[in-house]
Scaffold this active site. Structure first.
Site, mmCIF file in Angstrom:
data_model
loop_
_atom_site.group_PDB
_atom_site.id
_atom_site.type_symbol
_atom_site.label_atom_id
_atom_site.label_comp_id
_atom_site.label_asym_id
_atom_site.label_seq_id
_atom_site.Cartn_x
_atom_site.Cartn_y
_atom_site.Cartn_z
ATOM 1 N N GLU A 8 -0.265 -11.729 -13.626
ATOM 2 C CA GLU A 8 0.619 -12.772 -14.160
ATOM 3 C C GLU A 8 1.602 -13.310 -13.125
ATOM 4 O O GLU A 8 1.923 -14.498 -13.127
ATOM 5 C CB GLU A 8 1.381 -12.259 -15.385
ATOM 6 N N PHE B 137 -0.923 -13.686 -23.821
ATOM 7 C CA PHE B 137 0.029 -13.422 -24.897
ATOM 8 C C PHE B 137 1.430 -13.645 -24.342
ATOM 9 O O PHE B 137 1.717 -13.219 -23.214
ATOM 10 C CB PHE B 137 -0.105 -11.979 -25.403
ATOM 11 N N ASP C 279 4.061 -12.206 -24.828
ATOM 12 C CA ASP C 279 4.699 -10.938 -24.445
ATOM 13 C C ASP C 279 4.493 -10.636 -22.962
ATOM 14 O O ASP C 279 5.313 -9.972 -22.332
ATOM 15 C CB ASP C 279 4.098 -9.787 -25.254
ATOM 16 N N HIS D 209 2.125 -7.557 -28.589
ATOM 17 C CA HIS D 209 1.350 -8.806 -28.627
ATOM 18 C C HIS D 209 1.855 -9.734 -29.730
ATOM 19 O O HIS D 209 1.107 -10.566 -30.228
ATOM 20 C CB HIS D 209 -0.138 -8.518 -28.873
#
Lengths: 328, 326
Positions: free
Chosen positions: B61, B84, B86, B130
């Site tokens: 990420e 997601f 999160d 999630h």
């Protein structure tokens, strides 16, 4: 395994003004940083600052093979890299002093020098965070099909942060035109490398990413330049990224508040004997007279002094500057 | 004649339209390419635009967002997907310290036309890691815009607007709305970020809600009519910028404010909205404002618990009844 110490390339092979230009740039950076120390003691610089005396050959050697359209990112110890990329000294001083005429109009300060007009697209105060950004700069070159190369300078400490891993992996899997340069100055903040890192040669980490890793004497500007030129040519030819470990030494503490008492006795002296400016001057004496070298030194000093004078005359930013540039 | 489509599928339609319009738009993310996206929200794009413009990334990420930032600095208009919302926690530095602050620290030298899409929210049993309504994490970081579409046309228009916008925009796509149907608003004027949708008009209470809570607020408002209570429902559509004026204007009529949100009170957009309204327009209030939030816990997994955890239509009805008693 591609790791190996690059033999010093002779500057004699280049055009005669090459060595002079490299020396002049290294001196400007050294003198700039020395002035910053003075300014600190006069309380003219806010927050903290991180100086790069002793590491000049790395940034100057690498940037000497880059064009302004090539991009460069660096760390909060980045004054030298940004100057080496071509940023004007007066605007650099102006930024440190928080003046309207600073590189970033006084909104970035010591840790955030940037001059997009010369390809210096950011100094980052979060360790390793600029590595993924460098990947993006290289992605843009690859996507647009131009021949720009994205170069990043970072410290030995940054090779232990997750962003390093993610960035080098992605740059390699996409074969992007990037060059990653470790300025191994032997200390991550106050901690010696061996206390934080289980291998002694960081260039070996390149193996994990399927890219060449090259170790070079970071105090030998000609050797650095030679290694950088190969890496840049490789990137430009679409062959992907290279990791360069430039072995050097931080002659000062980590930051303003660090007297660097953790250094073993004699270590600094040994490195001062291999000071990059001293080494370059010594190698130039075969073709240059002492007087000529003095002239280069005096010119650099004059450039730095007059840049500081200009910066001190710059006004402070007006208050409307505060709300500008949050949004496009 | 507008085409009927669901919330999940309109994402690829908006992305494809943006990519056809502007060659500098490219997509980056985990499985966005050959696989068509973990939620199939990018299905068909790889086939149309190929691997140069629809790029599968490693599970990295920080590298995804960093690559988006760097490519934007060098002239591209990237759309990054964080699977997601999160997972924004994994690349929080890149969003909070890099993306948001870059333009400011460089005094406008940096251009950051970056869109980050994230699948958001609770209600489908994904459990605590999630299910976060993660937009609230980014409220106190000047430099980011935040879009929270609740309908098919709004998702299409907000995504198009986010990609065209020269500032970084975080677009939260609510997972529990993927099956919602609607029409693609082709041929209508582009939406400006920061304009609320007045979903429903009534003089007794002003309800402000986003995403799945907007739909619950509308359902509650429809039921409240039987009790003689007429509610206005406002969907701000973007949290930054926020259409304060729409809320203020409605309070002129209703004098009662209820915010319904899918998160805890602390540090939430609803708490911030109420603080601004009370501070700036205290004279408009006939009753203390109501902030309907989740309990102060992570999102639970079990259906029985998660159902209770989210503000329900019934919770909203009860809250509105109490408000109009004042």
């Amino acid at each position: 395994m591609t790791i190996g110490v690059e033999a010093s390339a002779s500057l004699d092979q280049g055009p005669p003004d090459d060595a002079a230009a490299l020396l002049a740039m290294m001196l400007r950076i050294r003198m700039f940083e020395d002035k910053v120390m003075d300014l600190f003691s006069q309380n003219l610089v806010r927050g903290s600052t991180h100086l790069c005396q002793g590491q000049e050959a790395v940034t100057v050697g690498v940037c000497s093979v880059l064009r302004h359209v090539d991009t460069m990112t660096c760390t909060y110890r980045g004054h030298g890299a940004v100057i080496a990329k071509g940023a004007p000294l007066a605007a650099c001083f102006g930024e440190l002093l928080g003046r309207a005429g600073g590189l970033c109009r006084g909104k970035g300060g010591s840790m955030h020098f940037a001059d997009f007009s010369v390809g210096a697209i950011g100094s980052n105060a979060i360790v390793g965070a600029h590595l993924p950004i460098t990947v993006g700069a290289a992605l843009a070159s690859s996507y647009l099909g131009d021949d720009r190369v994205a170069v990043s300078f970072f410290g030995d400490g940054a090779t232990n942060i997750g962003a390093f891993h993610e960035a080098l992996n992605l740059a390699s899997v996409w074969k992007l035109p990037a060059v990653f340069v470790i300025e191994n100055n032997q200390y991550g903040e106050y901690s010696p490398l061996r206390s934080t890192t289980p291998i002694d040669r960081l260039a070996r980490r390149a193996d994990a990413y399927g890219m060449p890793g090259v170790l070079v004497d970071g105090n030998d500007v000609a050797a650095v330049r030679s290694v950088a030129r190969s890496a840049v040519e490789r990137a430009r030819a679409g062959q992907g990224p290279t990791l360069i470990e430039a072995d050097t030494y931080r002659q000062v503490g980590h930051s303003r508040s660090d007297p660097a008492t953790y250094r073993p006795a004699g270590e600094l002296d040994r490195w001062l004997e291999r000071d990059p400016i001293l080494l370059l001057e010594r190698s130039m004496l075969t073709r240059w007279s002492t007087e000529e070298l003095d002239t280069i030194r005096q010119t650099a000093q004059r450039d730095v002094d007059s840049a500081l004078e200009m910066a001190l005359a710059m006004p402070e930013p007006t208050l409307d500057e505060m709300a500008k540039d949050v949004w496009a | 004649m507008s085409e009927e489509i669901n919330y999940r599928k309109v994402i690829a339609v908006a992305l494809a339209d943006a990519m056809r319009e502007d060659d500098s738009v490219l997509l980056l993310g985990e499985d966005v390419g050959a696989a068509g996206g973990a939620f199939k929200t990018t299905a068909g794009l790889f086939e149309e635009f190929g691997p140069r413009r629809v790029r599968d990334t490693p599970i990295s990420e920080q590298a995804i967002v960093g690559a988006a930032i760097g490519s934007a600095l060098c002239g591209l208009r990237p759309v990054a997907e964080i699977m997601f919302a999160d997972f924004a926690g994994v690349c929080f530095d890149q969003i909070a310290n890099q993306l948001a602050k870059y333009r400011y620290m460089t005094a406008g030298q940096a251009q950051l036309p970056v869109t980050i899409r994230m699948a958001n929210g609770a209600g489908a049993g994904f459990a605590a890691q999630h299910s976060q309504a993660a937009e609230n994490w980014f409220l106190s970081i000047p430099g980011l815009k935040i879009a929270v579409p609740a309908t098919v046309p709004d998702l299409y228009l907000l995504l198009r607007a986010a990609i065209r916008d020269d500032d970084p925009v975080l677009v939260f796509e609510h997972k529990n709305l993927f099956a919602l149907k609607g029409s693609i608003p082709r041929g209508v004027a582009p939406l400006r970020l920061g304009v609320a949708d007045i979903v429903r008009q009534g003089n007794d209470v002003t309800m402000v809600a986003t995403q799945q809570m907007r739909h619950r607020a509308v359902e509650a408002a429809d039921l409240l009519v039987q009790e003689g209570i007429e509610a206005t429902v406002i969907d701000p559509r973007t949290l930054i910028p926020f259409d304060d004026e729409a809320v203020r204007a409605s309070l002129e009529q209703t004098a009662r404010l209820m915010v319904v949100q899918e998160t805890v009170q602390a540090g939430s957009w609803g708490a911030s909205l109420i603080a601004r309204m009370v501070q700036d327009h205290f004279e408009l209030f006939d009753a203390p404002p109501t902030l309907l939030s989740t309990p102060n816990t992570p999102a639970p997994y079990a259906a029985a618990l998660e159902r209770e955890w989210l503000p329900s239509v019934e919770d909203i009805r009860i809250g509105a009844r109490e408000l109009v008693k004042w």
